[in-house]
Motif scaffolding. Structure first.
Motif, short mmCIF file in Angstrom:
data_model
loop_
_atom_site.label_atom_id
_atom_site.label_comp_id
_atom_site.label_asym_id
_atom_site.label_seq_id
_atom_site.Cartn_x
_atom_site.Cartn_y
_atom_site.Cartn_z
N ALA A 172 0.84 -1.20 0.00
CA ALA A 172 0.00 0.00 0.00
C ALA A 172 0.87 1.24 0.00
CB ALA A 172 -0.91 0.01 1.22
N LEU A 173 0.26 2.33 -0.48
CA LEU A 173 0.90 3.64 -0.39
C LEU A 173 -0.03 4.57 0.37
CD1 LEU A 173 2.25 4.21 -4.01
CD2 LEU A 173 3.62 3.91 -1.95
N THR A 174 0.55 5.45 1.17
CA THR A 174 -0.25 6.42 1.89
C THR A 174 0.43 7.77 1.86
OG1 THR A 174 -1.40 6.87 3.99
CG2 THR A 174 0.79 5.87 4.15
N LEU A 175 -0.34 8.81 2.13
CA LEU A 175 0.20 10.17 2.18
C LEU A 175 -0.78 11.07 2.93
CD1 LEU A 175 -1.63 11.95 -0.02
CD2 LEU A 175 -0.31 10.58 -1.61
N GLU A 176 -0.30 12.24 3.28
CA GLU A 176 -1.15 13.27 3.89
C GLU A 176 -1.15 14.50 2.99
OE1 GLU A 176 1.34 12.91 6.99
OE2 GLU A 176 0.12 11.42 8.02
N VAL A 177 -2.29 15.13 2.90
CA VAL A 177 -2.39 16.32 2.04
C VAL A 177 -3.32 17.33 2.71
CG1 VAL A 177 -4.22 15.18 0.64
CG2 VAL A 177 -2.95 17.12 -0.32
N TYR A 219 -3.54 19.38 11.70
CA TYR A 219 -2.24 18.71 11.58
C TYR A 219 -1.12 19.69 11.25
CZ TYR A 219 1.08 15.28 9.64
OH TYR A 219 2.19 14.51 9.36
N TYR A 220 -1.43 20.70 10.42
CA TYR A 220 -0.38 21.61 9.95
C TYR A 220 -0.26 22.81 10.89
CZ TYR A 220 -0.52 18.74 5.78
OH TYR A 220 -0.47 17.66 4.93
N ALA A 221 0.91 22.95 11.47
CA ALA A 221 1.10 23.91 12.57
C ALA A 221 0.99 25.35 12.10
CB ALA A 221 2.46 23.67 13.22
N ASP A 222 1.31 25.63 10.80
CA ASP A 222 1.33 27.03 10.38
C ASP A 222 -0.06 27.67 10.39
OD1 ASP A 222 0.77 25.27 8.24
OD2 ASP A 222 1.12 26.87 6.80
N ASN A 223 -1.11 26.90 10.04
CA ASN A 223 -2.46 27.49 10.02
C ASN A 223 -3.52 26.55 10.61
OD1 ASN A 223 -2.57 25.56 8.06
ND2 ASN A 223 -3.40 26.86 6.45
N ASN A 224 -3.04 25.52 11.32
CA ASN A 224 -3.96 24.56 11.97
C ASN A 224 -4.88 23.85 10.97
OD1 ASN A 224 -3.07 24.88 14.60
ND2 ASN A 224 -4.27 26.76 14.82
N GLU A 225 -4.42 23.73 9.73
CA GLU A 225 -5.26 23.08 8.72
C GLU A 225 -5.29 21.56 8.92
OE1 GLU A 225 -4.20 24.35 4.82
OE2 GLU A 225 -5.71 23.06 3.85
N ASP A 226 -6.42 20.96 8.59
CA ASP A 226 -6.54 19.50 8.68
C ASP A 226 -5.74 18.83 7.56
OD1 ASP A 226 -8.40 20.03 10.64
OD2 ASP A 226 -10.13 19.72 9.31
N ALA A 227 -5.25 17.63 7.84
CA ALA A 227 -4.64 16.79 6.80
C ALA A 227 -5.62 15.69 6.44
CB ALA A 227 -3.35 16.18 7.31
N ILE A 228 -5.79 15.48 5.15
CA ILE A 228 -6.53 14.31 4.68
C ILE A 228 -5.51 13.19 4.48
CG2 ILE A 228 -7.92 13.35 2.79
CD1 ILE A 228 -9.00 16.17 2.34
N ILE A 229 -5.81 12.03 5.03
CA ILE A 229 -4.94 10.85 4.83
C ILE A 229 -5.49 10.09 3.64
CG2 ILE A 229 -4.05 8.74 5.89
CD1 ILE A 229 -4.94 9.98 8.62
N MET A 230 -4.63 9.81 2.67
CA MET A 230 -5.09 9.06 1.49
C MET A 230 -4.31 7.75 1.38
SD MET A 230 -5.62 12.16 -1.27
CE MET A 230 -6.95 11.41 -2.19
N TRP A 231 -4.98 6.74 0.83
CA TRP A 231 -4.39 5.40 0.69
C TRP A 231 -4.60 4.87 -0.71
CZ3 TRP A 231 -1.58 2.56 4.12
CH2 TRP A 231 -1.60 2.98 5.46
N LYS A 232 -3.65 4.08 -1.13
CA LYS A 232 -3.84 3.28 -2.34
C LYS A 232 -3.32 1.87 -2.05
CE LYS A 232 -2.26 2.72 -7.12
NZ LYS A 232 -3.52 2.49 -7.82
N ARG A 233 -4.18 0.89 -2.20
CA ARG A 233 -3.76 -0.52 -2.07
C ARG A 233 -3.10 -0.94 -3.37
NH1 ARG A 233 -3.50 -1.61 2.84
NH2 ARG A 233 -5.07 -0.48 3.97
N LEU A 234 -2.03 -1.70 -3.27
CA LEU A 234 -1.35 -2.20 -4.47
C LEU A 234 -1.70 -3.68 -4.63
CD1 LEU A 234 2.04 -0.41 -3.81
CD2 LEU A 234 0.23 0.30 -5.36
N GLU A 235 -1.73 -4.11 -5.87
CA GLU A 235 -2.09 -5.53 -6.14
C GLU A 235 -1.09 -6.45 -5.52
OE1 GLU A 235 -4.98 -6.25 -7.76
OE2 GLU A 235 -5.23 -4.10 -7.59
#
Ligand SMILES: CC(C)(COP(=O)(O)OP(=O)(O)OC[C@H]1O[C@@H](n2cnc3c(N)ncnc32)[C@H](O)[C@@H]1OP(=O)(O)O)[C@@H](O)C(=O)NCCC(=O)NCCS
Length: 150
Positions: free
Chosen positions: A104-109, A134-150
């Protein structure tokens, strides 16, 4: 896609160019030391650069954590956006993940970063939760995204 663009493993020779890209792309850019650690010293990390005319104008990379890949960053110089470089960087990371047998791959955006989210959705990532403020500069939320790999 730009004709003379190539994707290469990131190295010491790209650090100066990528520092400029970082400063243009992010409110809190990585320091020279952080980029050096990521490109050269961190054995759990793998990074690629998009190079045009000998100049690194974009980069992307991930950390391998057990059998998962955590994409840390993808960034393209503003003058070269929407020409397929972000996609090319994502494709090489997907190939790398598959060749390592990752599951799997994951990231925050950032919630407001709709162009990056569109890039990730294009490559099959879906929302998998949120880190509030999550982001300290403006207290913005992070969306966690995932991709499952075959
Ligand atoms: C996100 C980023 C890397 C995309 O790079 P890019 O080279 O422009 O990407 P591409 O040209 O390959 O575009 C790929 C996809 O991204 C999406 N996209 C890119 N720019 C977009 C925009 N301005 N608005 C909406 N979607 C966009 C589209 O889905 C596009 O696919 P399509 O061309 O088939 O429509 C670039 O905008 C960037 O560097 N942003 C600043 C740094 C950043 O926020 N990085 C992500 C950190 S999590």
């Amino acid at each position: 896609m730009l004709n003379d663009m190539s994707i290469v493993r990131a190295g010491r020779e790209h650090i100066e160019d990528i520092m400029k890209v970082e400063k243009l792309c992010f409110k809190i850019p990585w320091s020279q030391q952080s980029i050096t650690d990521e490109f050269v010293n961190n054995e759990a990390a793998v990074y690629y650069c998009a190079v045009i005319g000998g100049r690194a104008v974009g980069y992307g990379g991930m950390w391998q954590v057990l059998d998962e890949g955590h994409i840390t960053n993808i960034a393209v110089h503003p003058e070269f956006r929407q020409s397929g470089l972000g996609s090319a960087l994502m494709e090489v990371l997907l190939e790398e993940a598959k060749s390592r047998g990752l599951t799997a791959l994951t990231l925050e955006v950032r919630r407001s970063n709709l162009s990056a989210q569109a890039l990730y959705r294009k490559y099959g990532f879906s929302d998998g939760g949120m880190r509030k403020r999550y982001y300290a500069d403006n207290n913005e939320d992070a969306i966690i995204m995932w991709k499952r790999l075959e």
